[in-house]
Design an enzyme around this catalytic site. Sequence first.
Site, PDB file in Angstrom:
ATOM      1  N   ASN A  35       0.869  -1.180   0.000  1.00 25.68           N
ATOM      2  CA  ASN A  35       0.000   0.000   0.000  1.00 25.68           C
ATOM      3  C   ASN A  35       0.908   1.232   0.000  1.00 25.68           C
ATOM      4  OD1 ASN A  35      -1.805   2.053   0.497  1.00 25.68           O
ATOM      5  ND2 ASN A  35      -2.232   1.455   2.624  1.00 25.68           N
ATOM      6  N   LYS A  79       0.191   4.270  -0.333  1.00 27.85           N
ATOM      7  CA  LYS A  79      -0.456   5.482   0.196  1.00 27.85           C
ATOM      8  C   LYS A  79      -0.168   6.671  -0.735  1.00 27.85           C
ATOM      9  CE  LYS A  79       0.133   3.440   4.692  1.00 27.85           C
ATOM     10  NZ  LYS A  79       0.032   3.560   6.130  1.00 27.85           N
ATOM     11  N   HIS A 114      -9.476   0.903   4.753  1.00 30.17           N
ATOM     12  CA  HIS A 114      -8.193   1.121   5.437  1.00 30.17           C
ATOM     13  C   HIS A 114      -8.425   2.056   6.631  1.00 30.17           C
ATOM     14  CE1 HIS A 114      -4.137   2.512   6.265  1.00 30.17           C
ATOM     15  NE2 HIS A 114      -3.737   1.388   5.701  1.00 30.17           N
ATOM     16  N   GLU A 135      -6.871   4.511   7.692  1.00 31.47           N
ATOM     17  CA  GLU A 135      -6.720   5.950   7.393  1.00 31.47           C
ATOM     18  C   GLU A 135      -7.980   6.499   6.728  1.00 31.47           C
ATOM     19  OE1 GLU A 135      -2.914   5.630   5.393  1.00 31.47           O
ATOM     20  OE2 GLU A 135      -2.060   5.015   7.307  1.00 31.47           O
ATOM     21  N   GLU A 156      -5.411  -5.187  10.564  1.00 29.58           N
ATOM     22  CA  GLU A 156      -4.420  -4.131  10.758  1.00 29.58           C
ATOM     23  C   GLU A 156      -4.711  -3.396  12.063  1.00 29.58           C
ATOM     24  OE1 GLU A 156      -2.471  -2.946   6.835  1.00 29.58           O
ATOM     25  OE2 GLU A 156      -4.255  -1.715   7.031  1.00 29.58           O
ATOM     26  N   GLY A 161       2.204   2.266  10.638  1.00 26.37           N
ATOM     27  CA  GLY A 161       3.092   3.407  10.463  1.00 26.37           C
ATOM     28  C   GLY A 161       3.771   3.854  11.740  1.00 26.37           C
ATOM     29  N   SER A 202       3.334  -2.169  10.325  1.00 27.75           N
ATOM     30  CA  SER A 202       4.793  -2.155  10.505  1.00 27.75           C
ATOM     31  C   SER A 202       5.461  -3.494  10.205  1.00 27.75           C
ATOM     32  CB  SER A 202       5.158  -1.665  11.912  1.00 27.75           C
ATOM     33  OG  SER A 202       4.694  -0.332  12.089  1.00 27.75           O
TER      34      SER A 202
HETATM   35  C1  PEP Z   1      -0.875   0.003   5.982  1.00 27.27           C
HETATM   36  O1  PEP Z   1      -1.015   1.192   5.780  1.00 27.27           O
HETATM   37  O2  PEP Z   1      -1.692  -0.807   5.526  1.00 27.27           O
HETATM   38  C2  PEP Z   1       0.282  -0.433   6.768  1.00 27.27           C
HETATM   39  C3  PEP Z   1       0.301  -1.657   7.221  1.00 27.27           C
HETATM   40  O3  PEP Z   1       1.279   0.505   6.978  1.00 27.27           O
HETATM   41  P1  PEP Z   1       2.716   0.256   7.642  1.00 27.27           P
HETATM   42  O4  PEP Z   1       3.251  -1.029   7.069  1.00 27.27           O
HETATM   43  O5  PEP Z   1       3.531   1.433   7.268  1.00 27.27           O
HETATM   44  O6  PEP Z   1       2.478   0.114   9.110  1.00 27.27           O
END
Ligand code: PEP
Length: 252
Positions: A11, A13, A97, A99, A169, A175, A214
Site C-alpha cells: 500500500n 499510500k 483502510h 486511514e 491491521e 506506520g 509495521s
Molecule cells: C498500511 O497502511 O496498511 C500499513 C500496514 O502501513 P505500515 O506497514 O507502514 O504500518
Amino acid sequence: MGKRRPLVAGNWKMNGSRSESAALLDGIKKGVSSASKAEVAVCPPYIFISLAAKKLSGSAVAWGGQNLSVHKSGAYTGEISGAMLKDYGCTYVIVGHSERRTLYGENDALVAEKYGAAQAAGLIPILCIGETLHERESGQTETVVARQLDAVLDKHGVGSFRSAVMAYEPVWAIGTGKTATPAQAQEVHRFIRHRMEAQDKTVAESLRILYGGSMKGSNARELLAQADIDGGLIGGASLQAEEFLTICRAAD
Ligand code: PEP
C-alpha cells in the site's frame, strides 16, 4: 499458511513521484518470478495506476487501487469508480483502510458499500479491519473487529468472501514501527477465521487474512509463520523494492 496462497500487497499510500514510482515498479517486477509461491501486488496512488498497468502487464505482479467510490459514475468530483480501476487492469482494491476510516470518516456501513461496489466491478476487495490502541487496552479488540466484519457479512453474506481478501491491521501498529507480536496477531486472525467458520467452513478455510502494521523484512518471517496469517499488507516497507522483496521472499 499452507493451504492458502500467500499474498503480499504493498500500500503505497500518497507517496512517490512518477519517476520514483517507475523505478519502484521496475525493481519489484525484476524481483518477483512467476514461480513464486506467494502472490505479489502493489497499490499505487490512482494517478500512477496506468503506469503500473504499463510496467506490470504480463509480469507476476498484480496491481490494485487504495480506495474506490461507492458510485458507478456521475457527478462525484474527485472520485474514482471500481469500473475505472478494472479498466486499468486492477485485480485488487483496498477497502476500509484505517486511514480512510479515521481521516475520511468512512464508517462500517460505507465500507460495506464500497466492498460491494468493488465486487460488482469485478475487483477483489482487501477488506481492512482493526482496533485502536484505546480499544485494545480497554479489552474491546474482538468486539471491534467483529463489528467491522459483521457490517460486511450482514450486507453481502459469507459467500461474498470467496472472492475477497481480509487484512487485520491493528491501528496502533500502522506506520508506528510498533508491530503486533506474532502471537497477538495470530490470536485475532484465529478469531476472524472462527467467526467466518461459524457461517461457512469452506469459505473460512480458503479466506486469506493478511496482517498489516509495521511489517518489514526483519519481522515478516515470524509473522507469516503463524497458522492463520496468509500474507501481509505493507505500507512503509513497500516503498523500497529490496525491503518489499525481502517480505515477498519470506512469504514464499
Ligand atoms: C498500511 O497502511 O496498511 C500499513 C500496514 O502501513 P505500515 O506497514 O507502514 O504500518
